[in-house]
Design a protein around this motif. Sequence first.
Motif, mmCIF file in Angstrom:
data_model
loop_
_atom_site.group_PDB
_atom_site.id
_atom_site.type_symbol
_atom_site.label_atom_id
_atom_site.label_comp_id
_atom_site.label_asym_id
_atom_site.label_seq_id
_atom_site.Cartn_x
_atom_site.Cartn_y
_atom_site.Cartn_z
ATOM 1 N N LYS A 189 57.555 39.530 -0.150
ATOM 2 C CA LYS A 189 57.682 40.957 0.066
ATOM 3 C C LYS A 189 56.922 40.318 1.672
ATOM 4 O O LYS A 189 56.029 39.292 2.075
ATOM 5 C CB LYS A 189 56.316 41.496 -0.154
ATOM 6 C CG LYS A 189 55.063 42.392 0.263
ATOM 7 C CD LYS A 189 54.239 42.897 -0.575
ATOM 8 C CE LYS A 189 53.339 43.564 0.084
ATOM 9 N NZ LYS A 189 51.972 44.076 -0.568
ATOM 10 N N ASP A 218 49.232 45.717 6.666
ATOM 11 C CA ASP A 218 49.031 46.480 6.085
ATOM 12 C C ASP A 218 47.763 46.688 6.133
ATOM 13 O O ASP A 218 46.931 46.723 5.540
ATOM 14 C CB ASP A 218 49.113 45.509 3.865
ATOM 15 C CG ASP A 218 48.898 46.168 3.196
ATOM 16 O OD1 ASP A 218 49.009 47.911 3.189
ATOM 17 O OD2 ASP A 218 48.758 46.699 2.081
ATOM 18 N N ASP A 231 49.879 39.451 4.672
ATOM 19 C CA ASP A 231 50.621 40.231 3.541
ATOM 20 C C ASP A 231 52.610 40.055 3.830
ATOM 21 O O ASP A 231 53.119 40.863 3.204
ATOM 22 C CB ASP A 231 50.615 41.977 3.342
ATOM 23 C CG ASP A 231 50.312 42.841 2.459
ATOM 24 O OD1 ASP A 231 50.458 42.512 1.128
ATOM 25 O OD2 ASP A 231 50.793 43.509 2.254
ATOM 26 N N GLU A 290 53.217 49.842 -0.777
ATOM 27 C CA GLU A 290 54.588 49.603 -0.040
ATOM 28 C C GLU A 290 54.984 48.712 -0.469
ATOM 29 O O GLU A 290 56.934 48.733 -0.084
ATOM 30 C CB GLU A 290 53.577 49.873 1.257
ATOM 31 C CG GLU A 290 53.213 48.021 2.065
ATOM 32 C CD GLU A 290 51.964 47.517 1.424
ATOM 33 O OE1 GLU A 290 51.330 48.287 0.750
ATOM 34 O OE2 GLU A 290 51.894 46.116 1.703
ATOM 35 N N THR A 335 52.201 39.740 -2.549
ATOM 36 C CA THR A 335 51.167 39.804 -2.013
ATOM 37 C C THR A 335 50.780 41.306 -2.779
ATOM 38 O O THR A 335 50.784 42.153 -2.283
ATOM 39 C CB THR A 335 50.355 39.633 -1.182
ATOM 40 O OG1 THR A 335 51.547 40.227 0.018
ATOM 41 C CG2 THR A 335 49.990 38.051 -0.642
#
Length: 496
Positions: A262, A267, A285, A346, A373
Motif C-alpha cells: 500500500k 492519507d 501510509d 482507500e 497500513t
Amino acid sequence: MTTLKISDGLVKDDVLVVGLASTNTKGGIAIESGDLALDVEYLISSLTDLGATGAADEVTKMPGGPARMIVFTGLGSKSTSYSNEILRRAAGSAARMLNGASSATFAFPTKDITAVAAIAEGVALGAYVFNEFRGSTKAERKDALKSATVYTKLASKTEARAAIHRAQIIAKYTHLVRDLINTPPSHLTPDSFTKILTKSFKDAGGLKAGLKVKIWDEKQLKTQGFGGIIGVGQGSANPPRLLHIEYTPKARNTKRYAFIGKGITFDTGGLNLKPGLGMEAMKSDMSGAAAVCAATLAIAELGLPVAIECWAPLAENMPSDSATRPSDIITIFGGKTVEVLNPDAEGRLVLADGLVKAQESKNKLDGIIDVATLTGAQVIALGTRTSAVMTNNQKFSDSFLEASKDAGEQFWPMPLPVELRASLDSPVADLANIGDKNGGMLVAGLFLKDFVSNELPWLHLDIAGPAYNEGKAHGYTPVGGTGIALRSLVRLVEQA
Ligand code: BES
Ligand code: MN
Ligand code: ZN
C-alpha cells in the motif's frame, strides 16, 4: 550507514559495548562480554554505585576500560543462552546512544553464527538518524555511529563474514524504508517515490542484478483501467503512479512470489476527512509499499534464488472537487465494481488493483503477499508492536510466522470469518469498500480476499501500528518509520 566488521583480536575502536544482565541475587548484576575477557570486579562495583540493573533498554556509559569509553547495555535476566532478539535489541539500544561516535566494538555472548548475525543487525538497525530536514547549525545533527566491530571467536568463519554482509544489506534497505516513511508528503509524492526507488534500483545493481523497473503514470493508469488507484488519487494535485520492480535470479526454475504494498503517500481520509489530531502520522501510509520495494532490492542484492514481482500502487488521498465522493462507483482493474461508501477506506482500493494486476503474471506464482497500513482496527486489536497476518493458506502463513520469528518481527495470525463477508455487499455494485465496524481489520482482509484466486497462497499483512513509532525509541527501533515487514519478507524468501 555504519560499516560493520568482525574481529577476535585486539580492541581498537573508541568505544567498547558489552552486555549487562541481572542475576538471581537481589540487585545482582553480571557482565556479559562473550569472548572478550574484562576486569569484571572493578567494573561491577562502579556499576553498582551507578545503580545499573541490567534491564533491557538500560544503557550505562563509563569512561575507561580497554577503549576510551565502555558502554553497558541491558540483556535482562542472566542466561546461558540469550535469544537472538535479546541480543539484537541490546545491540540496538547501545548503538542508538552512540550518535556522533566514530567506532565501537560490540562484545556479547555469541553461541553461534545466528547470534553474530543478530548482534550485527541490531547495531546497524539501531545506528539510524534522520537528519534530512534539520538545519545544518542544529546541535542534534550528529551522524550515526560510523563503524562497528562484532567481537567473537567465530570471526574467522566464512559464515560469520556472510552474516555481517547480510546484516549490512538488511540495514541499508531498512534505512531506506524508514527514510521514505519519515519524508513528509511535501517531499514525498507518488512521482517522487518512483524516482527515489529508481535511484535505489540502480544502486542495487539494476539490470545486472536481475532487476527491472516499470512505472505507470496517471494517463496509462486511466486508459488501462486501474480504477482503484485513479479513484483514490484523483482528488490530489500529485497524480498517482504504479511502480513495478521485477527480480529474476540467476538460478532457474525457482519459486516466484508477488509482493504488493500500500503506497498512500498521505492519507487525509479524502472527503471523509480525518480529524486533525494525529493526522500527521498518515505520512506513514506508504510503509507497505516502501517495505515491499526495499525487500525486493535487498533480495536482489543478496542474490537469493527466488523470483519476485513487486507492485507498489501509489496515490495521495486528498479531499477536493475532483475527489471520489461517498456513493461513487469505481471499477477495479479486471472489472469488479466497488461502491465507495467511505473514501477513507482507500488502501484496499489501490491494493485491489495491485493484487489483480499481479495475478495477470505470465509466470506461475507460488505465493502472493500484500503489506499495508490498512486499518486502525489492527492497532486496537494488537497494539503498536504486533502486526497481523491473514491468509487463505495455513501452510503459507505458518512458514511466514516462522520466518518472522527468526527475523525478530512480531506477527500474529488473524482469521477471515466468512460470515463477515456479507457486510461488504452493496445494493448497487459488486461490493462496498466498508462493512461491519466490528472486526474492521478482518473485514478489510475479506475485501482483499475477493481479489485473490482461492488457489493462490496469499498473505495479507496489516502493519498499521508497528510501521510507525509514535512513542519512544526502544531497542533497535527508532522514533518514526520502523521498517517493519522487510526482514520477515527477506527471511521467508531465504527459507523458501
Ligand atoms: N491508513 C488508514 C489506517 C491506519 C490507521 C493506519 C491508523 C495507521 C494508523 C486507513 O486508510 C484508514 O483510514 N482506515 C479506516 C478504514 C475504515 C474507514 C473502514 C480506519 O481504520 O478507520
Ligand atoms: Mn484511510
Ligand atoms: Zn490509509
